[in-house]
Design a protein around this motif. Structure first.
Motif, PDB file in Angstrom:
ATOM      1  N   THR A 244      -3.738  -1.356 -12.031  1.00 32.73           N
ATOM      2  CA  THR A 244      -3.426  -0.058 -12.620  1.00 32.73           C
ATOM      3  C   THR A 244      -1.950   0.051 -12.964  1.00 32.73           C
ATOM      4  OG1 THR A 244      -5.237   1.009 -11.413  1.00 32.73           O
ATOM      5  CG2 THR A 244      -3.493   2.438 -12.239  1.00 32.73           C
ATOM      6  N   ILE A 245      -1.081  -0.320 -12.045  1.00 34.26           N
ATOM      7  CA  ILE A 245       0.354  -0.200 -12.309  1.00 34.26           C
ATOM      8  C   ILE A 245       0.799  -1.170 -13.403  1.00 34.26           C
ATOM      9  CG2 ILE A 245       1.112  -1.813 -10.504  1.00 34.26           C
ATOM     10  CD1 ILE A 245       3.428   0.108  -9.936  1.00 34.26           C
ATOM     11  N   ARG A 246       0.186  -2.337 -13.458  1.00 41.04           N
ATOM     12  CA  ARG A 246       0.515  -3.275 -14.536  1.00 41.04           C
ATOM     13  C   ARG A 246       0.020  -2.749 -15.881  1.00 41.04           C
ATOM     14  NH1 ARG A 246      -0.321  -6.989 -10.283  1.00 41.04           N
ATOM     15  NH2 ARG A 246      -2.571  -7.038 -10.638  1.00 41.04           N
ATOM     16  N   ARG A 247      -1.131  -2.095 -15.875  1.00 43.15           N
ATOM     17  CA  ARG A 247      -1.675  -1.517 -17.111  1.00 43.15           C
ATOM     18  C   ARG A 247      -0.729  -0.477 -17.698  1.00 43.15           C
ATOM     19  NH1 ARG A 247      -7.026   1.349 -15.924  1.00 43.15           N
ATOM     20  NH2 ARG A 247      -7.543  -0.732 -15.175  1.00 43.15           N
ATOM     21  N   LEU A 248      -0.024   0.236 -16.820  1.00 49.36           N
ATOM     22  CA  LEU A 248       0.922   1.255 -17.261  1.00 49.36           C
ATOM     23  C   LEU A 248       2.282   0.676 -17.649  1.00 49.36           C
ATOM     24  CD1 LEU A 248       0.215   4.044 -14.609  1.00 49.36           C
ATOM     25  CD2 LEU A 248      -0.510   4.005 -17.010  1.00 49.36           C
ATOM     26  N   GLY A 249       2.434  -0.625 -17.458  1.00 48.06           N
ATOM     27  CA  GLY A 249       3.723  -1.245 -17.766  1.00 48.06           C
ATOM     28  C   GLY A 249       4.767  -1.029 -16.692  1.00 48.06           C
ATOM     29  N   GLY A 250       4.311  -0.782 -15.443  1.00 49.09           N
ATOM     30  CA  GLY A 250       5.229  -0.568 -14.337  1.00 49.09           C
ATOM     31  C   GLY A 250       5.684   0.877 -14.240  1.00 49.09           C
ATOM     32  N   CYS A 251       6.715   1.106 -13.484  1.00 46.75           N
ATOM     33  CA  CYS A 251       7.241   2.449 -13.265  1.00 46.75           C
ATOM     34  C   CYS A 251       8.719   2.316 -12.876  1.00 46.75           C
ATOM     35  CB  CYS A 251       6.469   3.164 -12.161  1.00 46.75           C
ATOM     36  SG  CYS A 251       6.520   2.294 -10.575  1.00 46.75           S
ATOM     37  N   GLU A 252       9.420   3.437 -12.878  1.00 44.55           N
ATOM     38  CA  GLU A 252      10.821   3.428 -12.471  1.00 44.55           C
ATOM     39  C   GLU A 252      10.947   3.375 -10.951  1.00 44.55           C
ATOM     40  OE1 GLU A 252      14.924   6.019 -13.264  1.00 44.55           O
ATOM     41  OE2 GLU A 252      13.111   6.363 -14.471  1.00 44.55           O
ATOM     42  N   TYR A 253      10.060   4.118 -10.264  1.00 44.64           N
ATOM     43  CA  TYR A 253      10.061   4.134  -8.803  1.00 44.64           C
ATOM     44  C   TYR A 253       8.625   4.009  -8.290  1.00 44.64           C
ATOM     45  CZ  TYR A 253      14.738   6.199  -9.360  1.00 44.64           C
ATOM     46  OH  TYR A 253      16.032   6.449  -9.710  1.00 44.64           O
ATOM     47  N   LEU A 254       8.408   3.003  -7.456  1.00 40.83           N
ATOM     48  CA  LEU A 254       7.134   2.884  -6.741  1.00 40.83           C
ATOM     49  C   LEU A 254       7.340   3.429  -5.336  1.00 40.83           C
ATOM     50  CD1 LEU A 254       4.265   1.885  -6.193  1.00 40.83           C
ATOM     51  CD2 LEU A 254       5.192  -0.404  -5.800  1.00 40.83           C
ATOM     52  N   ILE A 255       6.635   4.508  -5.018  1.00 41.15           N
ATOM     53  CA  ILE A 255       6.786   5.137  -3.705  1.00 41.15           C
ATOM     54  C   ILE A 255       5.619   4.736  -2.820  1.00 41.15           C
ATOM     55  CG2 ILE A 255       6.841   7.339  -2.473  1.00 41.15           C
ATOM     56  CD1 ILE A 255       8.257   8.541  -4.849  1.00 41.15           C
ATOM     57  N   VAL A 256       5.934   4.140  -1.683  1.00 43.06           N
ATOM     58  CA  VAL A 256       4.944   3.728  -0.697  1.00 43.06           C
ATOM     59  C   VAL A 256       5.206   4.547   0.556  1.00 43.06           C
ATOM     60  CG1 VAL A 256       4.074   1.811   0.673  1.00 43.06           C
ATOM     61  CG2 VAL A 256       4.825   1.412  -1.676  1.00 43.06           C
ATOM     62  N   ALA A 257       4.244   5.398   0.936  1.00 44.69           N
ATOM     63  CA  ALA A 257       4.529   6.399   1.969  1.00 44.69           C
ATOM     64  C   ALA A 257       3.485   6.416   3.078  1.00 44.69           C
ATOM     65  CB  ALA A 257       4.607   7.792   1.328  1.00 44.69           C
ATOM     66  N   GLY A 258       3.990   6.420   4.308  1.00 46.15           N
ATOM     67  CA  GLY A 258       3.144   6.596   5.481  1.00 46.15           C
ATOM     68  C   GLY A 258       2.222   5.442   5.786  1.00 46.15           C
ATOM     69  N   LEU A 259       2.447   4.280   5.179  1.00 52.32           N
ATOM     70  CA  LEU A 259       1.544   3.154   5.392  1.00 52.32           C
ATOM     71  C   LEU A 259       1.846   2.440   6.707  1.00 52.32           C
ATOM     72  CD1 LEU A 259       1.187   1.438   1.899  1.00 52.32           C
ATOM     73  CD2 LEU A 259      -0.005   3.429   2.826  1.00 52.32           C
ATOM     74  N   THR A 260       0.809   1.997   7.368  1.00 49.03           N
ATOM     75  CA  THR A 260       0.965   1.196   8.575  1.00 49.03           C
ATOM     76  C   THR A 260       1.303  -0.245   8.187  1.00 49.03           C
ATOM     77  OG1 THR A 260      -1.363   0.555   8.647  1.00 49.03           O
ATOM     78  CG2 THR A 260      -0.760   2.650   9.709  1.00 49.03           C
ATOM     79  N   ASP A 261       1.749  -1.012   9.156  1.00 43.51           N
ATOM     80  CA  ASP A 261       2.013  -2.429   8.893  1.00 43.51           C
ATOM     81  C   ASP A 261       0.738  -3.143   8.436  1.00 43.51           C
ATOM     82  OD1 ASP A 261       4.661  -2.124   9.583  1.00 43.51           O
ATOM     83  OD2 ASP A 261       4.399  -2.795  11.655  1.00 43.51           O
ATOM     84  N   LYS A 262      -0.402  -2.737   8.981  1.00 37.62           N
ATOM     85  CA  LYS A 262      -1.673  -3.341   8.577  1.00 37.62           C
ATOM     86  C   LYS A 262      -1.944  -3.067   7.102  1.00 37.62           C
ATOM     87  CE  LYS A 262      -3.707  -2.952  13.200  1.00 37.62           C
ATOM     88  NZ  LYS A 262      -4.723  -2.264  14.049  1.00 37.62           N
ATOM     89  N   GLN A 263      -1.730  -1.828   6.681  1.00 38.38           N
ATOM     90  CA  GLN A 263      -1.959  -1.496   5.270  1.00 38.38           C
ATOM     91  C   GLN A 263      -0.982  -2.238   4.367  1.00 38.38           C
ATOM     92  OE1 GLN A 263      -1.608   2.753   5.945  1.00 38.38           O
ATOM     93  NE2 GLN A 263      -3.761   3.094   5.431  1.00 38.38           N
ATOM     94  N   LEU A 264       0.278  -2.269   4.749  1.00 37.93           N
ATOM     95  CA  LEU A 264       1.297  -2.940   3.934  1.00 37.93           C
ATOM     96  C   LEU A 264       0.994  -4.421   3.744  1.00 37.93           C
ATOM     97  CD1 LEU A 264       4.552  -1.294   5.344  1.00 37.93           C
ATOM     98  CD2 LEU A 264       3.708  -1.112   2.988  1.00 37.93           C
ATOM     99  N   SER A 265       0.350  -5.033   4.721  1.00 38.35           N
ATOM    100  CA  SER A 265       0.088  -6.470   4.640  1.00 38.35           C
ATOM    101  C   SER A 265      -0.849  -6.835   3.494  1.00 38.35           C
ATOM    102  CB  SER A 265      -0.495  -6.974   5.973  1.00 38.35           C
ATOM    103  OG  SER A 265      -1.824  -6.510   6.159  1.00 38.35           O
ATOM    104  N   PHE A 266      -1.586  -5.853   2.962  1.00 41.32           N
ATOM    105  CA  PHE A 266      -2.532  -6.129   1.887  1.00 41.32           C
ATOM    106  C   PHE A 266      -1.923  -5.976   0.495  1.00 41.32           C
ATOM    107  CE2 PHE A 266      -5.313  -5.314   5.439  1.00 41.32           C
ATOM    108  CZ  PHE A 266      -6.374  -6.179   5.233  1.00 41.32           C
TER     109      PHE A 266
END
Length: 620
Positions: A80-102
């Motif tokens: 999805t993000i590649r389809r949009l051609g990226g973004c200025e800021y990617l915000i990753v919020a409240g994710l656990t280490d387990k979620q981030l690993s994916f």
């Protein structure tokens, strides 16, 4: 009358832990620019980290379902993000280490990591200019978000603050959101703001969609006071809202048919809070604005003497859509399944028998990895379809849980009982082991739904939809609002029309004709609202429910030849994608599945696009 979707705001792209609703509300107040909808996706619960070097991806354990879901999320969000051609800021919020690993693409973008509410002001202040701050209690952040967005204010936490008025009744549209304390209810507010609609949050803790389905069935089986009993369960949550002052209403709901209870006093649509609402909203906006296939599939095994099939084919063809009719002897399980999954289409119309099917009620024991024994009661339905190319049968098995350790599946007592996370993952993996089954009997499976083909029944157990596009589905069969609907919504449909009970064939036919007479001049929602006039003062009044957004529409083609070329090019793209996947796949069963898909697409090109194939070969 046509409505238009909001723009997709290009500055931010958000991935937020689905359980961090308060954090999401605070973040949105800082980054919203009132320039459109901010692409936002909620990361589901993950019970284990990802492992790059697993010995065998087919080995199942207690974390298998969780990891599989997270990997699919990573692929879908990354695409999805590649389809949009990226973004200025990617915000990753409240994710656990387990979620981030994916998440495998975070290093490709300017990523801002927000762990908790204390990070928001430090990391986001000043990126978007605001008029000031709106102090509010931490427990009121979600409730006050709509006001903050309308007034261009940052939310700030002050547990001594008083709440401010949040009503804006001069807006034509209304978005009603069941407050579920998940991120989905919060980006419902963000969506409402992007389309200039007002917001009403409702607490519906006492509502249960299993109970509602049962009450609808009892009402249609002529139980005394059936509709009053149904209305008494739902109406108290919305009786304070004046809907007749609005032009339309959209409900973010866990499966409640509000249009039925409100008798469609205004055009009403629904968004399902449990079935990928993040991708549902994004796809609805993106495919409305940026991608169109100009094609349709019309399915009918000719089960009725009088039906709308020929009318629909003619109407769509006159508006230059490339129509693929799967009618009469062509309405097979094999044809329907492959076209649903791998044929690029904007619209699918289904005219057939539907509703509940016969299955087997089974009681089965299993022992979880903790050593505890459980008893599961479930219904099992089989369906199959002949592959005429390879003279083989594909078999689909659907299992619907009814009881777990004596508790009715899905009711309040069940949901209030705490079971370890691994129990249900292991349960679904173990179902069907006949040596552990105690008893079975034939039943009419409650809540089941099917589409009748000429050779079998189709239960919509598919993994892909419309060659990775996001179409609209009009399932004009009986009881088509659940089960089968969930399958289409879960795999990417941006609109779905279904029936709440068994519809009279005359009403179904005339309603479809009115719908398609309006569809190219109006939205899906307004076209359906016009079609509902057909059922007024009949047993089927307000029978249709629409899962979709108010602006979703079907666009006519320029010419049949141009539409054919668009479909052809999308099939070629799909074919190349599957060939690439085949080269990278190592698991034998996956190789076989992909090879079958490539074979079907190749046959489709040779059979239906000969002229386009010849021109393509000449150019290459």
């Amino acid at each position: 009358m046509k409505s238009y979707p909001p723009k997709i705001a290009a500055k931010f792209f958000c991935i937020i832990n689905r359980d961090e609703a308060t954090l999401a509300a605070l973040i949105f107040s800082y980054i919203d620019q009132s320039e459109g909808y901010i692409p936002t996706f909620e990361f589901p619960f993950v019970s284990s980290e990802d492992f790059e070097n697993e010995p065998d991806k087919e080995i199942r354990d207690e974390h298998q379902l969780s990891r599989s879901r997270a990997r699919k999320f990573n692929i879908k969000v990354g695409n999805t993000i590649r389809r949009l051609g990226g973004c200025e800021y990617l915000i990753v919020a409240g994710l656990t280490d387990k979620q981030l690993s994916f998440l495998t693409f975070l290093d490709d973008y300017n990523t801002i990591y927000i762990d908790n509410i204390n990070d928001v002001d430090t990391l986001l202040n000043g990126i978007v200019a605001k008029e000031g701050y709106l102090p509010c209690k931490e427990t009121s952040l979600i409730e006050q978000l709509n006001y903050a967005l309308k007034k261009n204010l940052y939310l700030s936490i002050d547990n001594n603050a008083e709440n401010v008025s949040k009503s804006f009744e001069d807006f034509p549209g209304l978005v009603v959101i069941e407050r579920n304390n998940k991120v989905s209810s919060v980006f419902g507010i963000l969506y409402a703001h992007s389309i200039g609609a007002d917001v009403e949050l409702i607490d519906t803790e006492g509502l249960n969609n299993y109970e509602i389905k049962d009450l609808i069935e009892k009402w249609k089986n002529n139980e005394p006071n059936g509709f009053n009993n149904l209305s008494a369960v739902i109406f108290p949550y919305i009786e304070h809202i004046e809907f007749n002052k609005r032009e339309f209403a959209t409900f973010f709901t866990d499966g409640v048919p509000y249009s039925l209870i409100l008798k469609n006093v205004v055009p009403i649509s629904h968004v399902h809070l449990r079935i990928n609402p993040d991708f549902f909203i994004f796809n609805s906006i993106y495919y409305e604005s940026y991608s169109e296939t100009y094609s349709a599939v019309v399915f009918s095994p000719k089960a009725f003497d009088n039906e709308e099939t020929e009318f629909v084919v003619e109407k769509l063809s006159k508006n230059n859509l490339l129509v693929k009719p799967l009618v009469d002897k062509e309405a097979t399980y094999f044809n329907l399944d492959n076209h649903i999954q791998h044929y690029p289409f904007s619209l699918l119309h289904l005219c057939s028998h539907g509703g509940e099917v016969e299955g087997t009620r089974i009681i089965e024991k299993f022992i979880d990895s903790g050593g505890d024994e459980h008893i599961v009661e479930y219904d099992e339905i089989f369906s199959f379809g002949l592959n005429p190319i390879k003279d083989s049968h594909s078999v689909a098995t659907k299992r619907l849980p009814r009881k777990f350790d004596g508790l009715t599946w899905g009711n309040k007592e069940f949901t209030d009982t705490s079971f370890p996370n691994y129990v249900f993952s292991e349960m679904f993996q173990s179902l069907g082991e006949t040596k552990k089954q105690e008893s079975s009997r034939v039943v009419n499976v409650p809540g089941s739904c099917h589409i009748k083909c000429v050779d079998s029944i189709y239960q919509a157990m598919f993994h892909y939809l419309a060659a990775m596009h996001s179409p609209v589905i009009f399932n004009n069969t009986c009881w088509s609002w659940s089960d089968v609907a969930d399958s289409f919504l879960g795999v990417g449909a941006r609109g779905y029309i279904g029936t709440l009970w068994d519809i009279d064939n005359t009403v179904a036919t005339k309603s479809a004709e009115v719908f398609y007479n309006n569809i190219f001049d109006n939205t899906i929602l307004s076209s359906l609202h016009n079609a509902l006039e057909i059922s007024k003062n009949t047993r089927d009044e307000n029978i249709y429910i629409y899962w979709g957004l108010h602006f979703t529409s079907i666009v006519p083609g320029v010419s049949t030849e141009a539409s054919s070329l668009v479909v052809f090019s999308k099939i070629i793209d799909s074919l190349e994608m599957w060939k690439t996947k085949l080269e990278k796949t190592k698991i034998p069963q996956h190789k076989k599945t992909i090879t079958d898909i490539i074979d079907w697409l190749s046959r489709l090109l040779a059979r239906s696009f000969k002229k386009e194939v010849m021109k393509y070969l000449d150019k290459n």
